[in-house]
Design an enzyme around this catalytic site. Structure first.
Site, short mmCIF file in Angstrom:
data_model
loop_
_atom_site.label_atom_id
_atom_site.label_comp_id
_atom_site.label_asym_id
_atom_site.label_seq_id
_atom_site.Cartn_x
_atom_site.Cartn_y
_atom_site.Cartn_z
N ASP A 67 0.84 -1.20 0.00
CA ASP A 67 0.00 0.00 0.00
C ASP A 67 0.87 1.25 0.00
OD1 ASP A 67 1.03 -0.18 2.58
OD2 ASP A 67 -0.91 -0.32 3.57
N ASN A 136 -8.21 -0.10 13.52
CA ASN A 136 -9.59 -0.26 13.03
C ASN A 136 -9.78 -1.58 12.28
OD1 ASN A 136 -8.03 0.24 10.81
ND2 ASN A 136 -9.09 2.13 10.18
N HIS A 138 -7.91 -2.64 9.74
CA HIS A 138 -7.54 -2.65 8.31
C HIS A 138 -6.32 -3.54 8.06
CE1 HIS A 138 -4.61 1.10 8.28
NE2 HIS A 138 -4.08 0.07 8.88
N GLU A 143 -9.87 -0.69 4.33
CA GLU A 143 -10.48 -0.05 5.49
C GLU A 143 -11.83 -0.70 5.83
OE1 GLU A 143 -8.05 1.44 6.59
OE2 GLU A 143 -8.06 3.56 6.16
#
Ligand code: PGA
Length: 251
Positions: A67, A136, A138, A143
């Site tokens: 990423d 979170n 991810h 996401e």
């Protein structure tokens, strides 16, 4: 999916470095996809030291990006590219044509995604991925709420990611979007190791491993991967129910 719980973050890092070392030793032309972040840093340091000490040959390995922050150039010290160069590619003397990272400043990000999808397919798929987990849930920049049908894609970042992501940058920066491998890419990898350490990850690890599998906690999708393994230190595993934690001792 397997689960392994280690007594210390050092033991966890050693075990992940072992996986990478063995992968390259067994298959010198491995295709690796390695996450950035605080969690895998020690693993990469161990891998570099051990590889140099043992003369492990990385010249045939291909590295594929996981990423990148959209709009952040690779020379920015907060970029994923910069992290990988400083901690892996430079110390291991990896040549440029073996490094395949996202062009996150491209005027045509969709083409950058297609290029990465084609590249991975052309190389015959990823042999080993090392990923972390965000606060979170991810994985990469997949996401919460992400479609599981996606290959490489551009995604609006979750507020938690935008906020925590500031830690990589010297100055406050506007983080809006990420470019990332999607779950279609990740689930096709031959092996995926998700690492997490520290008490701060205990709640999200519990969600990942105990809640019903769902894109609400994207890392939970890895439970469906036949050859995935979660490596935790004991603080990160400390909120797991005993029945889940026991799985690790039976592996
Ligand atoms: P961290 O990041 O290793 O710095 O906690 C993990 C992630 O966001 O995937």
């Amino acid at each position: 999916m397997n689960l392994k719980i280690f007594d210390s973050p050092e033991a966890l890092a050693e075990a992940a470095a072992d996986e990478l070392f063995s992968c390259v030793k067994e298959k010198p032309a491995s295709i690796l996809c390695l996450a950035t972040g605080d969690t895998p840093l020690k693993t990469y340091q161990i891998l570099v030291d051990r590889s140099i000490a043992n003369g492990l040959d990385f010249s045939s390995v291909h590295f594929v990006g996981l990423d990148e922050w959209v709009g952040v150039p690779s020379h920015n010290s907060g970029s994923c590219a910069y992290f990988l160069r400083r901690n892996l590619f430079d110390p291991l003397n990896i040549v440029e044509d073996r490094i395949h990272l996202f062009d996150a400043v491209s005027p045509d990000l969709n083409s950058a995604c297609t290029k990465m999808d084609n590249l991975i397919a052309g190389l015959g798929g990823i042999d080993l991925m090392i990923v972390g987990i965000g606060m979170n849930g991810h994985v990469g920049f997949n996401e919460p709420g992400v479609s599981l049908e996606l290959n490489c894609h551009v995604i609006e970042l979750d507020e938690v990611t935008k906020d925590i992501g500031q830690k990589y940058f010297d100055e406050r920066i506007q983080l809006e979007a990420g470019i990332t491998l999607g779950f279609q890419n990740i689930m096709k990898a031959k092996k995926v190791i998700l690492m997490a350490n520290g008490l701060k990850k205990a709640d999200i690890i519990k969600r990942m491993l105990e809640e019903p599998i769902s894109e609400r906690c994207p890392a939970s999708i890895l439970r469906k991967h036949q050859k995935s393994c979660t490596f935790l230190d004991s603080p990160a595993a400390s909120k797991l129910s005993p029945v889940i934690a026991r799985v690790s001792s039976s592996n």
